[in-house]
Design an enzyme around this catalytic site. Structure first.
Site, short mmCIF file in Angstrom:
data_model
loop_
_atom_site.label_atom_id
_atom_site.label_comp_id
_atom_site.label_asym_id
_atom_site.label_seq_id
_atom_site.Cartn_x
_atom_site.Cartn_y
_atom_site.Cartn_z
N GLU A 32 60.71 29.71 30.07
CA GLU A 32 59.92 29.58 31.29
C GLU A 32 60.81 29.50 32.53
OE1 GLU A 32 56.81 30.02 31.71
OE2 GLU A 32 56.35 30.21 29.59
N CYS A 189 46.61 43.90 35.78
CA CYS A 189 46.19 43.59 37.15
C CYS A 189 47.43 43.25 37.99
CB CYS A 189 45.20 42.41 37.15
SG CYS A 189 44.38 42.13 38.73
N CYS A 199 40.09 48.83 33.72
CA CYS A 199 40.04 47.37 33.65
C CYS A 199 38.77 46.90 32.95
CB CYS A 199 40.11 46.77 35.05
SG CYS A 199 40.03 44.97 35.08
N CYS A 205 34.43 42.43 38.86
CA CYS A 205 35.53 42.02 39.74
C CYS A 205 35.08 42.09 41.21
CB CYS A 205 36.76 42.91 39.53
SG CYS A 205 38.11 42.57 40.68
#
Length: 303
Positions: A32, A189, A199, A205
């Site tokens: 991370e 996206c 999508c 959306c």
């Protein structure tokens, strides 16, 4: 929304070693930190190398700062490497020497902020907590709030409430959801040229249905050429090359060095102002990324 993104994730997810079953909390923490502001394809081979060299916090804590900076390769923002080592030292001193499974304790570690702590709590300890990185935030504000991109660099209260409202009930499912929506933002996206035509969320959306209006806050790529960042990178690369030659064993020696003049020459960029190279070298010394040895020579820190 969750069902569609999870279905997309099952069909499109990347098989990344840092997501493999059995990866340790320490491995997740390192991954991370490395992936902040850095594309995953660049992170993967270096993460694997680090896990071979330093599979536990105790291993990294025992490594020299010079070795850590050498193995950071070209990930950028090398201060992160030293902060990871400081984090490893702090963890190694804890009872049991393990990565804490507590959000507040994680945030108290060097170099660990709210995002990384949330990611650890979700991915490793299955806490019911939202993970808000750049990709997740972009998906949420587009699909639900109808905006092209977040309006600020840090998550707003509205974004946090929204992210929390979408979490599944079970912690393990929360972890899967956080990874899935993060991957969706990273691969589908995306910031520029999102694949709206294919999508799975296109029918609901709000940003797409509104005609994809441009955000008032424009995303700007960080400059590199000619900047202090580039000059700093050239100095670190010069010193790193000394450790790589003639063989990697030298990386644990008493830090090969260059003269101050050589370091300033490396920091001098074509067309740059005369103050840049001295400023860059001074900043590297202040940040602890290089040190001054005897006779005014410059080296990576050995301790």
């Amino acid at each position: 929304m969750r069902e569609k993104i999870l279905d997309w994730f099952d069909a499109n997810k990347r098989e990344l070693p840092m997501r493999a079953p059995g990866n340790s909390p320490w491995g997740t923490l390192v991954g991370e930190v490395m992936s902040q502001q850095t594309p995953m394809p660049r992170v993967q081979p270096i993460w694997q190398r680090w896990m071979e060299l330093w599979p536990t916090p105790q291993d990294l804590a025992a490594a020299s700062p010079a070795k850590v900076l050498v193995e950071w390769e070209r990930l950028g923002y090398p201060s992160r490497a030293l902060r990871l080592r400081e984090c490893a030292i702090a963890i190694a001193k804890r009872p049991g020497g393990r990565v804490p499974a507590d959000y507040e304790e994680l945030c108290s570690l060097p170099g660990i902020g709210p995002y990384t702590a949330s990611a650890l709590m979700s991915f490793q300890f299955h806490a019911r907590i939202a993970v808000l990185d750049t990709n997740i935030r972009r998906v949420l504000v587009r699909t639900v709030l109808g905006c092209e991109r977040p309006s600020s660099s840090a998550p707003s209260k509205q974004e946090r409430i929204l992210a929390d409202s979408l979490l599944p009930v079970e912690g393990a499912e929360c972890a899967r959801w956080n990874v899935a929506i993060m991957e969706f933002g990273a691969l589908h996206c995306v910031q520029r040229s999102p694949a709206c035509d294919s999508c799975p969320l296109v029918s609901s959306c709000r940003w797409f249905l509104a005609g994809k209006p441009a955000s008032e806050r424009r995303g700007r790529a960080q400059a590199w050429a000619g900047t202090d960042r580039q000059a700093r990178g050239r100095v670190i690369a010069l010193l790193r090359s000394l450790h790589r030659s003639p063989d990697e064993a030298r990386a644990e020696d008493a830090s090969p060095s260059v003269s101050r003049a050589q370091a300033l020459e490396a920091a001098a960029l074509p067309g740059a102002d005369a103050d840049q190279a001295p400023r860059v070298l001074a900043s590297l010394i202040t940040d602890g990324l290089v040190v001054i040895q005897d006779e005014d020579r410059i080296a990576l820190p050995s301790s």
